[in-house]
Write a protein that holds these residues in place. Structure first.
Motif, PDB file in Angstrom:
ATOM      1  N   LYS A  26       0.840  -1.193   0.000  1.00 15.81           N
ATOM      2  CA  LYS A  26       0.000   0.000   0.000  1.00 15.81           C
ATOM      3  C   LYS A  26       0.876   1.244   0.000  1.00 15.81           C
ATOM      4  N   GLN A  27       0.460   2.223  -0.773  1.00 12.79           N
ATOM      5  CA  GLN A  27       1.222   3.456  -0.846  1.00 12.79           C
ATOM      6  C   GLN A  27       1.001   4.267   0.428  1.00 12.79           C
ATOM      7  N   PRO A  36       7.258  -4.353   4.418  1.00 17.12           N
ATOM      8  CA  PRO A  36       6.374  -5.233   5.210  1.00 17.12           C
ATOM      9  C   PRO A  36       6.959  -5.464   6.595  1.00 17.12           C
ATOM     10  N   ASN A  37       6.102  -5.492   7.576  1.00 12.40           N
ATOM     11  CA  ASN A  37       6.533  -5.700   8.960  1.00 12.40           C
ATOM     12  C   ASN A  37       6.809  -7.191   9.167  1.00 12.40           C
ATOM     13  N   PRO A  38       8.073  -7.581   9.382  1.00 10.72           N
ATOM     14  CA  PRO A  38       8.371  -9.010   9.566  1.00 10.72           C
ATOM     15  C   PRO A  38       8.011  -9.539  10.941  1.00 10.72           C
ATOM     16  N   PHE A  39       7.566  -8.657  11.845  1.00  8.85           N
ATOM     17  CA  PHE A  39       7.192  -9.080  13.192  1.00  8.85           C
ATOM     18  C   PHE A  39       5.711  -9.447  13.299  1.00  8.85           C
ATOM     19  N   LEU A  40       4.939  -9.239  12.222  1.00  9.52           N
ATOM     20  CA  LEU A  40       3.501  -9.479  12.256  1.00  9.52           C
ATOM     21  C   LEU A  40       3.124 -10.527  11.218  1.00  9.52           C
ATOM     22  N   PRO A  41       2.045 -11.284  11.449  1.00 11.25           N
ATOM     23  CA  PRO A  41       1.579 -12.239  10.422  1.00 11.25           C
ATOM     24  C   PRO A  41       1.082 -11.502   9.185  1.00 11.25           C
ATOM     25  N   LEU A  42       1.125 -12.190   8.056  1.00 12.85           N
ATOM     26  CA  LEU A  42       0.780 -11.572   6.778  1.00 12.85           C
ATOM     27  C   LEU A  42      -0.281 -12.412   6.081  1.00 12.85           C
ATOM     28  N   LEU A  43      -1.282 -11.751   5.531  1.00 17.92           N
ATOM     29  CA  LEU A  43      -2.343 -12.418   4.787  1.00 17.92           C
ATOM     30  C   LEU A  43      -1.930 -12.541   3.323  1.00 17.92           C
ATOM     31  N   GLY A 110      23.048   6.345   6.161  1.00 15.39           N
ATOM     32  CA  GLY A 110      21.809   6.832   5.594  1.00 15.39           C
ATOM     33  C   GLY A 110      21.119   5.828   4.707  1.00 15.39           C
ATOM     34  N   ALA A 111      21.851   4.852   4.178  1.00 15.38           N
ATOM     35  CA  ALA A 111      21.246   3.866   3.285  1.00 15.38           C
ATOM     36  C   ALA A 111      20.374   2.888   4.043  1.00 15.38           C
ATOM     37  N   TRP A 112      20.782   2.496   5.243  1.00 18.52           N
ATOM     38  CA  TRP A 112      20.014   1.471   5.976  1.00 18.52           C
ATOM     39  C   TRP A 112      19.249   2.030   7.165  1.00 18.52           C
ATOM     40  N   SER A 113      19.631   3.236   7.611  1.00 23.36           N
ATOM     41  CA  SER A 113      18.944   3.816   8.767  1.00 23.36           C
ATOM     42  C   SER A 113      17.943   4.880   8.372  1.00 23.36           C
ATOM     43  N   ALA A 114      17.634   4.987   7.080  1.00 27.39           N
ATOM     44  CA  ALA A 114      16.647   5.973   6.654  1.00 27.39           C
ATOM     45  C   ALA A 114      15.268   5.585   7.176  1.00 27.39           C
ATOM     46  N   PRO A 115      14.424   6.535   7.494  1.00 26.88           N
ATOM     47  CA  PRO A 115      13.078   6.210   8.014  1.00 26.88           C
ATOM     48  C   PRO A 115      12.230   5.533   6.947  1.00 26.88           C
ATOM     49  N   VAL A 116      11.484   4.509   7.370  1.00 26.11           N
ATOM     50  CA  VAL A 116      10.599   3.761   6.477  1.00 26.11           C
ATOM     51  C   VAL A 116       9.220   3.670   7.112  1.00 26.11           C
ATOM     52  N   GLU A 117       8.247   3.303   6.306  1.00 25.37           N
ATOM     53  CA  GLU A 117       6.863   3.110   6.763  1.00 25.37           C
ATOM     54  C   GLU A 117       6.598   1.613   6.798  1.00 25.37           C
ATOM     55  N   TRP A 118       6.386   1.065   7.991  1.00 26.44           N
ATOM     56  CA  TRP A 118       6.155  -0.372   8.142  1.00 26.44           C
ATOM     57  C   TRP A 118       4.685  -0.683   7.889  1.00 26.44           C
ATOM     58  N   GLN A 119       4.439  -1.602   6.973  1.00 28.53           N
ATOM     59  CA  GLN A 119       3.073  -2.006   6.643  1.00 28.53           C
ATOM     60  C   GLN A 119       2.562  -2.996   7.693  1.00 28.53           C
TER      61      GLN A 119
END
Length: 199
Positions: A26-27, A36-43, A110-119
């Protein structure tokens, strides 16, 4: 920090395979990239079945512990082992990027610590007794249910006391009962039936 860095790089590098398998994400409203959040189940949209989290609770706890040591909690996604309140920790990625002591290191961070949006939305459960540190035994009559022999021990002790109190009377009754039933060889048989003929 190396553990957290490895975790973030794995999530960034695995984004293309995730999109190819489960479809586009999702945008987000912000300009941050989505992961994608790897700590949560995914449908799974193709099979309509839930996939378990990519990281087990034990591995999540280890990541959170390492992130607390290295002050990088803001780089982890929310999950069962990481409360949303912990995300209030001030990020240090911006501070590293603003320093001019090591520009190559800042560019690398900055390449790996940039802020992201977890789905995915993590819904924390309200557990009674969590505020006093007694989640396991809150609302229970006993602290530990114990084994079955421990639970019935008091009842067995009371029954044993009653039996031992009347034991002499019970032994006498037992002996008298079998003494009355014991046959006497000098007396005739109790049965009054006629003897059977041999033919």
């Amino acid at each position: 920090m190396q553990t957290v860095k490895k975790f973030r790089l794995q999530q960034l590098n695995g984004l293309q395979s995730h999109v190819a398998r489960y479809g586009p994400l999702k945008q987000s409203e912000s300009s941050r990239p989505s992961l994608p959040n790897p700590f949560l189940p995914l449908l799974n949209p193709h099979t309509a079945k839930w996939r378990p989290p990519k990281y087990s609770l034990r591995r999540q706890a280890e990541l959170v512990k390492m992130a607390k040591i290295s002050n990088t909690l803001h780089l982890l996604p929310p999950g069962p082992k990481f409360a949303a309140l912990d995300h209030a920790v001030p990020p240090i990625a911006d501070e590293l990027a603003s320093t001019s002591e090591a520009p190559s290191k800042a560019a690398e961070d900055g390449a790996w610590s940039a802020p992201v949006e977890w789905q995915g939305e993590f819904k924390s459960k309200v557990v009674s007794g969590a505020e006093i540190g007694s989640r396991l035994y809150s609302g229970k009559k006993r602290m530990f249910k114990g084994h079955r022999w421990e639970r019935v021990l008091e009842k067995r002790k009371r029954k044993r006391v009653v039996l031992m109190r009347d034991m002499a009377k019970r032994v006498a009754s037992y002996k008298a009962y079998y003494h009355r039933r014991k046959p006497n060889p000098l007396k005739p048989a109790r049965s009054a039936k006629a003897p059977k003929l041999p033919f």
